[in-house]
Every structure is written in C-alpha cells, then in structure tokens.
Motif scaffolding. Structure first.
Motif, PDB file in Angstrom:
ATOM      1  N   VAL A   1      -0.160   2.920   5.242  1.00  0.00           N
ATOM      2  CA  VAL A   1       0.488   1.807   5.936  1.00  0.00           C
ATOM      3  C   VAL A   1      -0.569   0.777   6.313  1.00  0.00           C
ATOM      4  O   VAL A   1      -1.708   1.126   6.607  1.00  0.00           O
ATOM      5  CB  VAL A   1       1.238   2.276   7.201  1.00  0.00           C
ATOM      6  N   PRO A   2      -0.204  -0.500   6.316  1.00  0.00           N
ATOM      7  CA  PRO A   2      -1.166  -1.533   6.700  1.00  0.00           C
ATOM      8  C   PRO A   2      -1.486  -1.464   8.182  1.00  0.00           C
ATOM      9  O   PRO A   2      -0.706  -0.921   8.974  1.00  0.00           O
ATOM     10  CB  PRO A   2      -0.457  -2.837   6.341  1.00  0.00           C
ATOM     11  N   PRO A   3      -2.615  -2.018   8.604  1.00  0.00           N
ATOM     12  CA  PRO A   3      -3.030  -1.940   9.998  1.00  0.00           C
ATOM     13  C   PRO A   3      -2.252  -2.887  10.899  1.00  0.00           C
ATOM     14  O   PRO A   3      -1.513  -3.765  10.429  1.00  0.00           O
ATOM     15  CB  PRO A   3      -4.505  -2.345   9.932  1.00  0.00           C
TER      16      PRO A   3
ATOM     17  N   ASP B   1      -3.999   6.255  -8.027  1.00  0.00           N
ATOM     18  CA  ASP B   1      -3.000   5.188  -8.171  1.00  0.00           C
ATOM     19  C   ASP B   1      -1.654   5.891  -8.293  1.00  0.00           C
ATOM     20  O   ASP B   1      -1.322   6.447  -9.348  1.00  0.00           O
ATOM     21  CB  ASP B   1      -3.294   4.333  -9.407  1.00  0.00           C
ATOM     22  N   HIS B   2      -0.900   5.898  -7.202  1.00  0.00           N
ATOM     23  CA  HIS B   2       0.375   6.619  -7.170  1.00  0.00           C
ATOM     24  C   HIS B   2       1.515   5.658  -6.882  1.00  0.00           C
ATOM     25  O   HIS B   2       1.485   4.922  -5.894  1.00  0.00           O
ATOM     26  CB  HIS B   2       0.345   7.715  -6.099  1.00  0.00           C
ATOM     27  N   LYS B   3       2.519   5.670  -7.743  1.00  0.00           N
ATOM     28  CA  LYS B   3       3.704   4.852  -7.545  1.00  0.00           C
ATOM     29  C   LYS B   3       4.673   5.617  -6.657  1.00  0.00           C
ATOM     30  O   LYS B   3       5.366   6.527  -7.107  1.00  0.00           O
ATOM     31  CB  LYS B   3       4.346   4.515  -8.894  1.00  0.00           C
ATOM     32  N   GLY B   4       4.714   5.268  -5.380  1.00  0.00           N
ATOM     33  CA  GLY B   4       5.568   5.963  -4.444  1.00  0.00           C
ATOM     34  C   GLY B   4       6.881   5.251  -4.213  1.00  0.00           C
ATOM     35  O   GLY B   4       7.151   4.199  -4.798  1.00  0.00           O
ATOM     36  N   LEU B   5       7.706   5.822  -3.362  1.00  0.00           N
ATOM     37  CA  LEU B   5       8.958   5.177  -2.992  1.00  0.00           C
ATOM     38  C   LEU B   5       8.706   3.901  -2.201  1.00  0.00           C
ATOM     39  O   LEU B   5       9.380   2.896  -2.380  1.00  0.00           O
ATOM     40  CB  LEU B   5       9.799   6.129  -2.126  1.00  0.00           C
ATOM     41  N   SER B   6       7.741   3.971  -1.295  1.00  0.00           N
ATOM     42  CA  SER B   6       7.520   2.872  -0.360  1.00  0.00           C
ATOM     43  C   SER B   6       6.617   1.781  -0.905  1.00  0.00           C
ATOM     44  O   SER B   6       6.737   0.624  -0.501  1.00  0.00           O
ATOM     45  CB  SER B   6       6.936   3.407   0.953  1.00  0.00           C
ATOM     46  N   LYS B   7       5.738   2.147  -1.812  1.00  0.00           N
ATOM     47  CA  LYS B   7       4.775   1.178  -2.345  1.00  0.00           C
ATOM     48  C   LYS B   7       3.927   1.817  -3.425  1.00  0.00           C
ATOM     49  O   LYS B   7       3.964   3.034  -3.624  1.00  0.00           O
ATOM     50  CB  LYS B   7       3.867   0.643  -1.223  1.00  0.00           C
ATOM     51  N   GLU B   8       3.127   0.999  -4.088  1.00  0.00           N
ATOM     52  CA  GLU B   8       2.077   1.473  -4.991  1.00  0.00           C
ATOM     53  C   GLU B   8       0.891   1.856  -4.120  1.00  0.00           C
ATOM     54  O   GLU B   8       0.385   1.022  -3.350  1.00  0.00           O
ATOM     55  CB  GLU B   8       1.674   0.375  -5.968  1.00  0.00           C
ATOM     56  N   ILE B   9       0.445   3.094  -4.219  1.00  0.00           N
ATOM     57  CA  ILE B   9      -0.593   3.581  -3.307  1.00  0.00           C
ATOM     58  C   ILE B   9      -1.939   3.609  -4.008  1.00  0.00           C
ATOM     59  O   ILE B   9      -2.198   4.428  -4.892  1.00  0.00           O
ATOM     60  CB  ILE B   9      -0.228   4.967  -2.748  1.00  0.00           C
TER      61      ILE B   9
ATOM     62  N   ASN C   1     -12.540   1.251   2.340  1.00  0.00           N
ATOM     63  CA  ASN C   1     -12.500   1.688   3.742  1.00  0.00           C
ATOM     64  C   ASN C   1     -11.301   2.574   4.065  1.00  0.00           C
ATOM     65  O   ASN C   1     -11.081   2.929   5.224  1.00  0.00           O
ATOM     66  CB  ASN C   1     -12.513   0.474   4.680  1.00  0.00           C
ATOM     67  N   GLY C   2     -10.504   2.922   3.043  1.00  0.00           N
ATOM     68  CA  GLY C   2      -9.357   3.793   3.262  1.00  0.00           C
ATOM     69  C   GLY C   2      -8.049   3.072   3.496  1.00  0.00           C
ATOM     70  O   GLY C   2      -6.995   3.709   3.605  1.00  0.00           O
ATOM     71  N   GLU C   3      -8.078   1.736   3.562  1.00  0.00           N
ATOM     72  CA  GLU C   3      -6.843   0.962   3.734  1.00  0.00           C
ATOM     73  C   GLU C   3      -6.072   0.899   2.414  1.00  0.00           C
ATOM     74  O   GLU C   3      -6.654   0.794   1.339  1.00  0.00           O
ATOM     75  CB  GLU C   3      -7.170  -0.477   4.164  1.00  0.00           C
ATOM     76  N   VAL C   4      -4.751   0.935   2.526  1.00  0.00           N
ATOM     77  CA  VAL C   4      -3.917   0.763   1.345  1.00  0.00           C
ATOM     78  C   VAL C   4      -3.926  -0.705   0.946  1.00  0.00           C
ATOM     79  O   VAL C   4      -4.082  -1.601   1.791  1.00  0.00           O
ATOM     80  CB  VAL C   4      -2.478   1.264   1.635  1.00  0.00           C
ATOM     81  N   THR C   5      -3.763  -0.972  -0.344  1.00  0.00           N
ATOM     82  CA  THR C   5      -3.864  -2.364  -0.798  1.00  0.00           C
ATOM     83  C   THR C   5      -2.588  -3.161  -0.518  1.00  0.00           C
ATOM     84  O   THR C   5      -2.640  -4.360  -0.302  1.00  0.00           O
ATOM     85  CB  THR C   5      -4.172  -2.413  -2.310  1.00  0.00           C
ATOM     86  N   GLU C   6      -1.431  -2.509  -0.534  1.00  0.00           N
ATOM     87  CA  GLU C   6      -0.151  -3.211  -0.346  1.00  0.00           C
ATOM     88  C   GLU C   6       0.203  -3.265   1.141  1.00  0.00           C
ATOM     89  O   GLU C   6       0.102  -2.257   1.837  1.00  0.00           O
ATOM     90  CB  GLU C   6       0.958  -2.489  -1.125  1.00  0.00           C
TER      91      GLU C   6
END
Length: 384
Positions: A146-148, A341-349, A354-359
């Motif tokens: 999740v984004p910060p 690189d995982h295509k999840g239900l909620s977003k592309e992970i 630094n451990g932050e998700v890109t989306e």
C-alpha cells in the motif's frame, strides 16, 4: 530450511487436493501473519488474516507447489507495545520464511528492528506511516503493498479542496504514529491548497468525544477529517451528530470498515473515507468476484478493508517461494521480493529499493444507506 518441522501453533490449511499427492513427501514452510486479532480495532487484522488463509489454502489445493504451506498467526492487538512480542513468536519459528504484516503502523515500527535482525521479510498489506520506509530506520526486510500516508494525505487534501471544494477543515488525530503522520501530510497539502486548517489531537480510547465535537462545530469548519481508527471514529461521529455541525465528515483507511457503521449507527451516514485499498465487492473484475465468493465461503463473512491486499501480499510471497523450489530460506525470500512482479487483485505489485510499492492509487468510499460504497479513485473524481 527445507523440511524444517512446523512448530506448535501453526495453522495447516486444506491438504493437497490432487489424487496421489502426499504432503508428507514435501517440505513444509510457514507464512506468518502479524496484526490485531483481538482488541478494539481487531476487524482490520481479521480482514487480512482471512485473505492470508485463503491464498494459502488455494495454493495448497492447486497441487503445483514443491512444498506444503501453513499459516502461523501472531496477535499484537494493533498495540506498539505488543508488536515486538508478536514478531518474536514468528521469528522464533524457524519454518516461518515470510510474514504478512504487521498491520498497524505503530506495531510495525516497534517490530521491524527484530525482523531486520532475523533477516525475515515482513510485507505489510496496510501499514501506511510514511516514515516506515525511511532508510534512517534501517528496516532492511520491510516491504508494503500500500502507498504511504504521504500519498493518502495529498490525495485526501486534494479531494477536500477540488471535489468537495471546502475552504476550511478541522483536522483531528488519535495521537498514534499513524494518525499524527497522516494528519500532518493532510495539513501540509491543505495549506498548500490555500485551505484554512485548525485541529486537535485526542488519544485513542477516549471515552467522551462531546467536548472536541463541540469545538469542531464551533470552529465553523466546512469539513472535519479524523485520522485514526473506527473504534474512535464511531463515538466521534455520534458526538458530532449531537452538535450543530453541518459540514462534511471524512476519515481514513482505519475507519473504512463496516464495524464503523455498526458502532456509529445512523451517525455514520454520509461519512467519507480515503483508503489506499480496493473494494473487491465493488469491482467488476471477474477475478475479484471469484475472490469475494471464495473468501466469504472460507471466512463466513464478506471481505473487508485490506482483505484483497492481504490475499495479494500472501500470493506475492508464494510466487517468490515457488520460484525457489524446495530451497526456500529467509534470505532468498527477501532477495526475491526485491525483483518480484506479481499481478494481484488490488494492483501490480513491484517494489522500489526502499520497499515501497510502485502503484499508488487512493480510493474514496462513502457510507450510504448503512453500507460502504466505492466512489472511485481520487484522480478520477478530481478529473470528473
């Protein structure tokens, strides 16, 4: 760590369904979950926990893994003081090769030094405090999908300004790491947008919100934004209902749960919530609809806030583990997460260094007729 026996307390889910498959012939690995399973805001942890269990059950049932998966839970009650103890329960089980969680930002901050020391990946589906990924903290095995709060704060402020078009906002936080950080990010962006901001801090667990509700009403603010969790947002909503306040009422992902409606009753009607989370129930995606069916069948309750993210986080870990075959260990899982690189239900992970998700999509929800309805992403709502 292949073949390490699972210690007592691990939860086995759904043995392999394929005929002739013998689970005993495969090594067993454990995915840990840390979050509140009891306590005033436990539902937010329970939502994620069932997502973890569903992902593990489905992975075992597919029968294509070179190992068997189990789940081990560590209840921290969302309390920073209990975060390290819960983390140690998972760290001390050598079969645990990755953790979904912690769930709340304060507990995450308290637990991460231990996870780093143990070289055990913790991937949060919900901890949003911006400072958690600050390199100065030294949290070398922490990731989140999740984004910060810096992203949610900017989005919330822009939504208040550009969609609700308010000129004054009363900001209230619960004095937690999460609430204070989010409120600070909202304040900064509201100020930059030329909005008048007043506010206060009231500690979580306060019994009587009547005094601060009166202050909000008397401030003349056109909107109030509460940065905290549903267990306190509910009594605040009830107290506001008994004042002359007629402005817009908003909160965050910590409030975005049906428990808020259960606790606040009619006072919750019309409240809006920002959240870096997907409502699977509101999605037209067939995969999301299947997830809702499967989750409800397993949990005997529909998915809630961060349920899809818990499911996605677990499947991200499983994808990394599967790529390692039977040679899975904590270090290799950490390394695999850096390039996954995982295509999840909620977003592309995918993760930044630094451990932050890109989306970083932020959604808005609203209580309508006693139910939480999705309005859309902030970007789309601003664009009209």
């Amino acid at each position: 760590m292949a073949g390490v026996p699972v210690m007592a307390g691990a939860l086995a889910l759904s043995p392999l369904a394929h005929a002739g498959a013998v689970a005993a012939d495969k090594p067993t690995y454990t995915i840990g979950f840390q979050g509140p399973l009891t306590g005033p805001n436990a539902q937010l942890g329970i939502n994620i926990d069932w997502g973890v269990k569903l992902a593990v059950q489905q992975a075992n049932e597919r029968g294509d893994l070179p190992f068997t998966l189990k789940v081990k839970e560590a209840d921290d009650q969302g309390d920073p003081a209990k975060g390290p103890t819960a983390a140690q329960q998972l760290i001390g089980d050598s079969s645990v090769v990755g953790v979904v969680g912690p769930t709340f930002s304060g507990a995450t901050k308290a637990a991460e030094p231990l996870f780093t020391q143990a070289n055990l990946a913790s991937v949060s589906a919900s901890a949003t405090a911006s400072a958690l990924t600050d390199p100065a903290n030294g949290f070398k095995t922490f990731f989140r999908i999740v984004p910060p709060d810096s992203a949610q704060g900017v989005a919330a402020a822009d939504y208040l300004t550009k969609v609700l078009q308010v000129k004054s906002v009363y900001l209230l936080d619960d004095k937690s790491d999460y609430g204070v950080g989010l409120a600070g990010n909202i304040r900064n962006q509201l100020t930059a947008n030329g909005v008048q901001v007043t506010g206060d801090s009231v500690a979580a667990g306060t019994n009587d919100y009547s005094a601060v509700a009166t202050k909000i009403a008397n401030s003349g603010a056109q909107a109030v934004y509460y940065a905290g969790y549903y267990a306190d947002a509910a009594p605040l909503a009830k107290a506001l209902e008994n004042t002359s306040f007629t402005g817009r009422a908003m909160s965050d992902d910590g409030t975005n749960d049906p428990k808020f409606i259960q606790l606040a009753g009619s006072a919750s009607e019309g409240w809006q919530m920002t959240c870096p989370c997907l409502s699977a129930a509101a999605s037209a995606d067939p995969a999301a609809k299947k997830f809702v069916e499967d989750y409800t069948a397993l949990a005997h309750q529909p998915p809630g806030t961060y349920s899809p993210e818990g499911y996605d986080t677990t499947n991200t870990l499983i994808q990394v583990m599967k790529s390692l075959g039977t040679d899975v260990d904590r270090q290799k899982v950490v390394e695999g997460l850096r390039t996954v690189d995982h295509k999840g239900l909620s977003k592309e992970i995918r993760f930044q260094p630094n451990g932050e998700v890109t989306e970083k999509g932020i959604y808005v929800y609203e209580v309508r007729n006693g139910r939480i309805a999705a309005l859309g992403t902030v970007d789309k709502l601003i664009a009209g």
